[in-house]
Design a protein around this motif. Structure first.
Motif, PDB file in Angstrom:
ATOM      1  N   ALA A 304       0.820  -1.220   0.000  1.00 57.50           N
ATOM      2  CA  ALA A 304       0.000   0.000   0.000  1.00 57.50           C
ATOM      3  C   ALA A 304       0.850   1.265   0.000  1.00 57.50           C
ATOM      4  CB  ALA A 304      -0.933  -0.007   1.206  1.00 57.50           C
ATOM      5  N   CYS A 305       2.103   1.168   0.452  1.00 60.95           N
ATOM      6  CA  CYS A 305       2.977   2.345   0.511  1.00 60.95           C
ATOM      7  C   CYS A 305       3.661   2.656  -0.819  1.00 60.95           C
ATOM      8  CB  CYS A 305       4.060   2.132   1.573  1.00 60.95           C
ATOM      9  SG  CYS A 305       3.457   2.165   3.271  1.00 60.95           S
ATOM     10  N   LEU A 306       3.568   1.759  -1.788  1.00 64.31           N
ATOM     11  CA  LEU A 306       4.276   1.938  -3.043  1.00 64.31           C
ATOM     12  C   LEU A 306       3.547   2.900  -3.976  1.00 64.31           C
ATOM     13  CD1 LEU A 306       5.310  -1.762  -3.708  1.00 64.31           C
ATOM     14  CD2 LEU A 306       6.888   0.152  -3.321  1.00 64.31           C
ATOM     15  N   LYS A 307       4.308   3.646  -4.734  1.00 67.88           N
ATOM     16  CA  LYS A 307       3.739   4.500  -5.772  1.00 67.88           C
ATOM     17  C   LYS A 307       3.464   3.645  -7.012  1.00 67.88           C
ATOM     18  CE  LYS A 307       6.451   7.633  -7.377  1.00 67.88           C
ATOM     19  NZ  LYS A 307       7.482   8.692  -7.479  1.00 67.88           N
ATOM     20  N   ILE A 308       2.879   4.201  -8.018  1.00 68.27           N
ATOM     21  CA  ILE A 308       2.628   3.485  -9.271  1.00 68.27           C
ATOM     22  C   ILE A 308       3.967   3.015  -9.849  1.00 68.27           C
ATOM     23  CG2 ILE A 308       1.848   3.763 -11.663  1.00 68.27           C
ATOM     24  CD1 ILE A 308      -0.332   5.603 -10.620  1.00 68.27           C
ATOM     25  N   ARG A 309       3.975   1.771 -10.276  1.00 69.24           N
ATOM     26  CA  ARG A 309       5.162   1.075 -10.801  1.00 69.24           C
ATOM     27  C   ARG A 309       6.262   0.949  -9.752  1.00 69.24           C
ATOM     28  NH1 ARG A 309       4.310   4.618 -15.138  1.00 69.24           N
ATOM     29  NH2 ARG A 309       6.364   5.602 -14.848  1.00 69.24           N
ATOM     30  N   GLY A 310       5.876   0.918  -8.497  1.00 76.27           N
ATOM     31  CA  GLY A 310       6.849   0.743  -7.428  1.00 76.27           C
ATOM     32  C   GLY A 310       7.325  -0.698  -7.307  1.00 76.27           C
ATOM     33  N   VAL A 325      -0.245 -13.615  -2.916  1.00 77.98           N
ATOM     34  CA  VAL A 325      -0.735 -12.332  -3.439  1.00 77.98           C
ATOM     35  C   VAL A 325      -1.376 -12.551  -4.805  1.00 77.98           C
ATOM     36  CG1 VAL A 325      -0.112  -9.980  -4.084  1.00 77.98           C
ATOM     37  CG2 VAL A 325       1.117 -11.136  -2.232  1.00 77.98           C
ATOM     38  N   PRO A 326      -2.666 -12.265  -4.953  1.00 80.92           N
ATOM     39  CA  PRO A 326      -3.293 -12.347  -6.279  1.00 80.92           C
ATOM     40  C   PRO A 326      -2.664 -11.329  -7.230  1.00 80.92           C
ATOM     41  CG  PRO A 326      -4.943 -12.192  -4.540  1.00 80.92           C
ATOM     42  CD  PRO A 326      -3.627 -11.871  -3.915  1.00 80.92           C
ATOM     43  N   LEU A 327      -2.509 -11.697  -8.471  1.00 87.32           N
ATOM     44  CA  LEU A 327      -1.940 -10.772  -9.449  1.00 87.32           C
ATOM     45  C   LEU A 327      -2.767  -9.499  -9.559  1.00 87.32           C
ATOM     46  CD1 LEU A 327      -0.831 -13.170 -12.338  1.00 87.32           C
ATOM     47  CD2 LEU A 327       0.618 -11.938 -10.721  1.00 87.32           C
ATOM     48  N   SER A 328      -4.053  -9.601  -9.281  1.00 89.46           N
ATOM     49  CA  SER A 328      -4.911  -8.420  -9.382  1.00 89.46           C
ATOM     50  C   SER A 328      -4.505  -7.330  -8.394  1.00 89.46           C
ATOM     51  CB  SER A 328      -6.378  -8.811  -9.137  1.00 89.46           C
ATOM     52  OG  SER A 328      -6.526  -9.432  -7.870  1.00 89.46           O
ATOM     53  N   VAL A 329      -3.911  -7.736  -7.252  1.00 85.04           N
ATOM     54  CA  VAL A 329      -3.444  -6.751  -6.276  1.00 85.04           C
ATOM     55  C   VAL A 329      -2.278  -5.957  -6.845  1.00 85.04           C
ATOM     56  CG1 VAL A 329      -2.358  -6.471  -4.017  1.00 85.04           C
ATOM     57  CG2 VAL A 329      -4.242  -8.104  -4.307  1.00 85.04           C
ATOM     58  N   LEU A 330      -1.383  -6.629  -7.540  1.00 84.90           N
ATOM     59  CA  LEU A 330      -0.254  -5.936  -8.157  1.00 84.90           C
ATOM     60  C   LEU A 330      -0.718  -5.065  -9.319  1.00 84.90           C
ATOM     61  CD1 LEU A 330       2.359  -8.858  -8.260  1.00 84.90           C
ATOM     62  CD2 LEU A 330       2.009  -7.157  -6.464  1.00 84.90           C
ATOM     63  N   ALA A 331      -1.757  -5.513 -10.004  1.00 80.81           N
ATOM     64  CA  ALA A 331      -2.228  -4.791 -11.196  1.00 80.81           C
ATOM     65  C   ALA A 331      -2.817  -3.426 -10.862  1.00 80.81           C
ATOM     66  CB  ALA A 331      -3.255  -5.639 -11.930  1.00 80.81           C
ATOM     67  N   ARG A 332      -3.265  -3.226  -9.627  1.00 82.74           N
ATOM     68  CA  ARG A 332      -3.898  -1.952  -9.275  1.00 82.74           C
ATOM     69  C   ARG A 332      -2.974  -0.764  -9.497  1.00 82.74           C
ATOM     70  NH1 ARG A 332      -6.057  -4.290  -3.501  1.00 82.74           N
ATOM     71  NH2 ARG A 332      -7.594  -5.779  -4.353  1.00 82.74           N
ATOM     72  N   LYS A 333      -1.662  -0.984  -9.264  1.00 87.97           N
ATOM     73  CA  LYS A 333      -0.704   0.111  -9.487  1.00 87.97           C
ATOM     74  C   LYS A 333       0.474  -0.349 -10.349  1.00 87.97           C
ATOM     75  CE  LYS A 333      -0.225   1.167  -5.012  1.00 87.97           C
ATOM     76  NZ  LYS A 333       0.211   1.903  -3.771  1.00 87.97           N
ATOM     77  N   SER A 334       0.267  -1.413 -11.120  1.00 84.83           N
ATOM     78  CA  SER A 334       1.342  -1.967 -11.966  1.00 84.83           C
ATOM     79  C   SER A 334       2.615  -2.179 -11.157  1.00 84.83           C
ATOM     80  CB  SER A 334       1.625  -1.036 -13.158  1.00 84.83           C
ATOM     81  OG  SER A 334       0.511  -0.944 -14.002  1.00 84.83           O
ATOM     82  N   LEU A 335       2.482  -2.853 -10.001  1.00 84.02           N
ATOM     83  CA  LEU A 335       3.597  -3.037  -9.084  1.00 84.02           C
ATOM     84  C   LEU A 335       4.502  -4.194  -9.509  1.00 84.02           C
ATOM     85  CD1 LEU A 335       1.739  -2.641  -5.666  1.00 84.02           C
ATOM     86  CD2 LEU A 335       2.981  -0.891  -6.961  1.00 84.02           C
ATOM     87  N   PHE A 336       5.743  -4.116  -9.098  1.00 84.16           N
ATOM     88  CA  PHE A 336       6.704  -5.190  -9.291  1.00 84.16           C
ATOM     89  C   PHE A 336       6.955  -5.855  -7.936  1.00 84.16           C
ATOM     90  CE2 PHE A 336       7.461  -2.144 -12.630  1.00 84.16           C
ATOM     91  CZ  PHE A 336       7.703  -2.909 -13.757  1.00 84.16           C
ATOM     92  N   LEU A 337       6.986  -7.189  -7.929  1.00 84.84           N
ATOM     93  CA  LEU A 337       7.225  -7.946  -6.702  1.00 84.84           C
ATOM     94  C   LEU A 337       8.345  -8.943  -6.954  1.00 84.84           C
ATOM     95  CD1 LEU A 337       6.559  -9.069  -3.857  1.00 84.84           C
ATOM     96  CD2 LEU A 337       4.758 -10.461  -4.938  1.00 84.84           C
TER      97      LEU A 337
END
Length: 401
Positions: A304-310, A325-337
């Motif tokens: 939740a603390c990450l910015k877009i593409r964080g 972690v569902p991929l949909s959670v990462l997709a909300r802000k195009s996050l990298f994990l």
């Protein structure tokens, strides 16, 4: 060859050239001295050095053969060293101080007499069975020591070299160990052995996290959880690279230390709302990267603390493994994990040398400060494990053989 206190061997003396059989015996004795190490058995060295330079008549053959047998017995005895062994998984009490046999280095190997051994929390994981290792085993994956033997044909290493390693093979909780020469690096003379042992694994972890896994640059804002061992180095390194550093700690006492480690902002995660405070500090933008070694307790808040593409860099799980972690959670802000490991960032010899070289340079420049909070005799490794698990100690801990 020098043995300290003014005693030395002259391998070109007339003593060697006149008596070939005595020369053969002398090399056996010389080998014994090398195996015993450079800080032991000075009296033996003195005895042989004096004999090599003063004797003018050969020994009686029977006397020589008896002495050779004694020397060979001493060599065999010198291969027994003390080590911590784990025969069954469990609490600190399963760490046993035992005699183990150490062999001769083979092709591409060296034998090292350990002088300082780094303690890491995953040593606890292996002992408990969270990370898998076949029993019996000797724990530990980080040490600094003196080269006491070199495998046949090996170049680039010599007796007396001060070397360090971090990672594989496991087995550093020992007075001596055999190591692949390609896995060790030379320790600069400007860095003391205890500091080197404390910083090798944690320091190279910090190096790959801020320089390769996610490359921190000036202007970035980074969030570092658990500012302690690796976290302390991460904060110092990111600060030196020009980033704004946010650190999380449990208490006000820890907060003062985090400030000293380069944190511009400190969040008391037991008292403050992590996400709200990060939003306040970043004006709602979030951070470029989160370095999270805590795991389960902080994972969702970190995302939740990450910015877009964080970038979410999960490199440990001291509180437990996070839920899937569902991929949909990462997709909300195009996050990298990513869940990186040090060994996979130092796959080649060149990568290892570059990482260690950059780490040592930062220490020499004073941009990385290492506080060794506690040292324990290696024989008391069980107490160190008990103290770290009960949170009596934290930070950098070193075991001394």
């Amino acid at each position: 060859m020098s043995f300290g206190k003014g005693w030395s061997f002259n391998h070109t003396s007339d003593f060697y050239t006149r008596y070939s059989e005595e020369l053969e015996e002398q090399y056996v004795e010389d080998d014994l001295l090398l195996q015993l190490g450079f800080d032991a058995e000075i009296e033996i060295a003195r005895h042989y050095a004096q004999r090599a330079t003063t004797r003018s008549t050969p020994f009686d053959l029977s006397e020589k053969r008896k002495k050779r047998s004694k020397v060979q017995n001493k060599i065999a005895q010198s291969r027994m060293v003390k080590a911590i062994r784990v025969h069954e998984l469990g609490g600190p009490e399963v760490l046993k101080w035992e005699d183990v046999e150490i062999g001769e280095p083979k092709d591409g190997e060296i034998r090292v007499k350990n002088k300082a051994i780094g303690f890491n929390f995953f040593d606890v994981y292996f002992r408990k069975g969270v990370y898998k290792a076949s029993t019996p085993f000797t724990p530990g994956m980080e040490a600094v020591g003196v080269v006491t033997a070199v495998g046949p044909g090996l170049t680039g290493r010599k007796l007396g070299d001060i070397v360090a390693y971090a990672g594989t093979p496991m087995g550093s909780y020992a007075e001596e160990q055999i190591l692949p020469a390609k896995e060790v690096v030379t320790v600069p003379s400007s860095i003391d052995l205890i500091t080197a042992a404390a910083i090798m694994l944690k320091g190279m972890t910090a190096q790959y996290l801020v320089r390769r896994c996610f490359k921190v640059e000036p202007g970035h804002t980074v969030l570092v959880h658990a500012v302690g061992g690796v976290g302390s180095l991460l904060c110092q390194w990111a600060n030196a690279l020009g980033a704004t550093v946010i650190g999380t700690v449990p208490t006000q006492e820890n907060a003062a230390q985090a400030k000293d480690d380069g944190c511009h902002h400190v969040i008391l995660y037991k008292e403050e709302d992590l996400v709200a405070r990060v939003n306040e500090i970043t004006s709602g933008k979030g951070v470029e990267v989160v370095y999270d070694s805590v795991g389960k307790d902080t994972f969702e808040g970190s995302l939740a603390c990450l910015k877009i593409r964080g970038y979410m860099v999960s490199y440990g799980h001291s509180s437990g493994i996070p839920d899937p972690v569902p991929l949909s959670v990462l997709a909300r802000k195009s996050l990298f994990l990513t869940r990186p490991k040090l060994m996979q960032y130092n796959l080649t010899r060149d990568e290892l040398l570059e990482a260690a070289g950059e780490l040592f340079a930062k220490v020499e420049l004073g941009q990385l400060r290492v506080r060794v909070n506690h040292t324990y005799p290696l024989s008391q490794a069980a107490q160190a494990h008990a103290d770290i698990e009960s949170r009596k100690i934290s930070g950098f801990v070193v075991l001394i053989p």
